[in-house]
Design an enzyme around this catalytic site. Structure first.
Site, PDB file in Angstrom:
ATOM      1  N   ASP A 117      -4.147  22.776 -44.066  1.00 36.29           N
ATOM      2  CA  ASP A 117      -3.957  24.201 -43.930  1.00 36.29           C
ATOM      3  C   ASP A 117      -2.516  24.584 -44.798  1.00 36.29           C
ATOM      4  O   ASP A 117      -1.870  25.370 -44.012  1.00 36.29           O
ATOM      5  CB  ASP A 117      -3.630  24.355 -42.345  1.00 36.29           C
ATOM      6  N   LYS A 139      -3.350  26.178 -50.670  1.00 35.53           N
ATOM      7  CA  LYS A 139      -4.880  26.063 -50.961  1.00 35.53           C
ATOM      8  C   LYS A 139      -5.263  25.198 -52.109  1.00 35.53           C
ATOM      9  O   LYS A 139      -6.010  24.535 -52.138  1.00 35.53           O
ATOM     10  CB  LYS A 139      -5.631  27.335 -50.643  1.00 35.53           C
ATOM     11  N   ASP A 167      -8.933  24.557 -43.138  1.00 35.30           N
ATOM     12  CA  ASP A 167      -8.842  25.912 -42.950  1.00 35.30           C
ATOM     13  C   ASP A 167      -9.000  26.633 -44.203  1.00 35.30           C
ATOM     14  O   ASP A 167      -8.555  26.277 -45.249  1.00 35.30           O
ATOM     15  CB  ASP A 167      -7.553  26.265 -42.236  1.00 35.30           C
ATOM     16  N   ASN A 168      -9.200  28.037 -44.045  1.00 39.64           N
ATOM     17  CA  ASN A 168      -9.316  28.876 -45.168  1.00 39.64           C
ATOM     18  C   ASN A 168     -10.143  28.732 -46.259  1.00 39.64           C
ATOM     19  O   ASN A 168      -9.634  29.143 -47.274  1.00 39.64           O
ATOM     20  CB  ASN A 168      -7.750  29.138 -45.469  1.00 39.64           C
ATOM     21  N   GLU A 171      -7.806  34.713 -39.096  1.00 40.86           N
ATOM     22  CA  GLU A 171      -7.214  34.877 -37.751  1.00 40.86           C
ATOM     23  C   GLU A 171      -6.951  36.261 -37.615  1.00 40.86           C
ATOM     24  O   GLU A 171      -6.433  36.905 -38.502  1.00 40.86           O
ATOM     25  CB  GLU A 171      -5.957  33.934 -37.722  1.00 40.86           C
TER      26      GLU A 171
HETATM   27  O1  LIG Z   1      -0.853  30.183 -47.331  1.00 30.99           O
HETATM   28  C1  LIG Z   1      -1.436  29.627 -46.341  1.00 30.99           C
HETATM   29  N1  LIG Z   1      -0.875  28.833 -45.714  1.00 30.99           N
HETATM   30  C2  LIG Z   1       0.013  27.924 -46.468  1.00 30.99           C
HETATM   31  C3  LIG Z   1       1.465  28.116 -46.045  1.00 30.99           C
HETATM   32  C4  LIG Z   1       2.275  27.464 -47.070  1.00 30.99           C
HETATM   33  O2  LIG Z   1       2.167  25.970 -46.759  1.00 30.99           O
HETATM   34  C5  LIG Z   1       2.910  25.339 -47.724  1.00 30.99           C
HETATM   35  N2  LIG Z   1       3.048  23.791 -47.156  1.00 30.99           N
HETATM   36  C6  LIG Z   1       3.059  23.588 -45.864  1.00 30.99           C
HETATM   37  C7  LIG Z   1       3.251  21.969 -45.843  1.00 30.99           C
HETATM   38  C8  LIG Z   1       3.019  21.693 -47.203  1.00 30.99           C
HETATM   39  C9  LIG Z   1       3.359  20.107 -47.789  1.00 30.99           C
HETATM   40  N3  LIG Z   1       3.367  20.187 -49.297  1.00 30.99           N
HETATM   41  C10 LIG Z   1       3.076  21.135 -49.909  1.00 30.99           C
HETATM   42  C11 LIG Z   1       3.077  22.721 -49.368  1.00 30.99           C
HETATM   43  C12 LIG Z   1       3.090  22.799 -47.915  1.00 30.99           C
HETATM   44  C13 LIG Z   1      -2.257  30.646 -45.447  1.00 30.99           C
HETATM   45  C14 LIG Z   1      -2.690  32.166 -45.713  1.00 30.99           C
HETATM   46  C15 LIG Z   1      -3.343  32.840 -45.078  1.00 30.99           C
HETATM   47  C16 LIG Z   1      -3.377  34.247 -45.586  1.00 30.99           C
HETATM   48  C17 LIG Z   1      -4.810  34.997 -45.617  1.00 30.99           C
HETATM   49  C18 LIG Z   1      -5.129  36.394 -46.069  1.00 30.99           C
HETATM   50  C19 LIG Z   1      -3.861  36.741 -46.538  1.00 30.99           C
HETATM   51  F1  LIG Z   1      -3.862  38.290 -46.988  1.00 30.99           F
HETATM   52  C20 LIG Z   1      -2.586  36.443 -46.473  1.00 30.99           C
HETATM   53  C21 LIG Z   1      -2.567  35.136 -46.204  1.00 30.99           C
HETATM   54  C22 LIG Z   1      -4.016  32.494 -44.065  1.00 30.99           C
HETATM   55  C23 LIG Z   1      -4.023  31.273 -43.595  1.00 30.99           C
HETATM   56  O3  LIG Z   1      -4.483  30.603 -42.699  1.00 30.99           O
HETATM   57  C24 LIG Z   1      -3.109  30.471 -44.320  1.00 30.99           C
HETATM   58  O4  LIG Z   1      -2.864  28.912 -44.020  1.00 30.99           O
HETATM   59 MG   LIG Z   2      -4.657  28.534 -42.508  1.00 25.04          MG
END
Ligand SMILES: O=C(NCCCOCn1ccc2cnccc21)c1cc(-c2ccc(F)cc2)cc(O)c1O
Ligand SMILES: [Mg+2]
Length: 214
Positions: free
Chosen positions: A141, A144, A169-170, A199
């Protein structure tokens, strides 16, 4: 300066949820995200699918890539048998600071190990840091475009075993096309799509469940 969205979400949990009650923390976050401010938690609809997979796998070792505010961390940990550990990685220190407080408020801190850093750096250190041999369950999650490189890294580091379950997810929104193509076409995975919605919205999204065949 103005508070951040994760800080406002934390304040809602501290104000409305019952300390030590994971379900009330989950419900409070879902209510806040539906009625006050959208936030990128896996949410209640996809969360129910996550719950069913976690219960089916009943993992002894679990890894979450992408903690954010700890919503899915709490969802997963509340279902884990005693003595099992969920390792969750978060890149953003501000998100991690909020997640630690939400995890503690839920009372599940003994089942959860939150590590700050990048998956690409931390995955190769899982054995030395935690004595983990393989993961029974991985929830993806985070960024992406890191899903595919990170499962390849998990394979290389021999952190997957025959039957390890990956849940992503996603896979539709924002989307992970290269990851989907790989797990759906590789002979080393058996993959299944669970159609749902982004979500707190009506936009299509879904979870991809993939079994590593070894
Ligand atoms: O971007 C999303 N999640 C990621 C966060 C950064 O994660 C960075 N991150 C966290 C550990 C980790 C470890 N290593 C590298 C990067 C690492 C994410 C985005 C959306 C979304 C859907 C539609 C929209 F209009 C806008 C946003 C929905 C979701 O459910 C998501 O999960
Ligand atoms: Mg997500």
């Amino acid at each position: 300066t103005r508070s951040t969205r994760p800080q406002r979400l934390l304040r809602a949990v501290q104000k409305k949820a019952i300390k030590g009650d994971p379900q009330s923390v989950i419900s409070t976050i879902d209510y806040f995200c539906r009625h006050s401010e959208w936030a990128m938690n896996v949410g209640d609809e996809k969360g129910a699918i996550l719950d069913s997979v976690v219960c089916e796998v009943s993992p002894s070792t679990a890894l979450e890539l992408g903690t954010y505010c700890g919503y899915s961390t709490v969802r997963i940990a509340r279902l884990l048998p005693p003595g099992t550990k969920l390792i969750t990685l978060e890149f953003n220190p501000d998100y991690a600071a909020v997640a630690r407080q939400i995890i503690e408020y839920s009372g599940l801190q003994d089942k959860i190990c939150l590590v700050e850093g990048a998956s690409g750096d931390l995955i190769p250190k899982m054995q030395e840091l935690f004595g983990i041999k393989t993961f029974d369950f991985v929830f993806l999650d985070h960024w992406k475009d890191r899903y595919l490189p990170d499962i390849k890294l998990l394979e290389e580091c021999q952190l997957l075993r025959k039957g390890s379950i990956l849940l992503a997810d996603n896979v539709i929104c924002p989307g992970t096309p290269d990851y989907l193509e790989y797990v759906r076409n590789s002979p080393r995975y058996e993959s299944k799509y669970f159609k749902s919605h982004l979500e707190y919205t009506k936009v299509e999204d879904g979870l991809e469940k993939s079994v590593f065949l070894g």
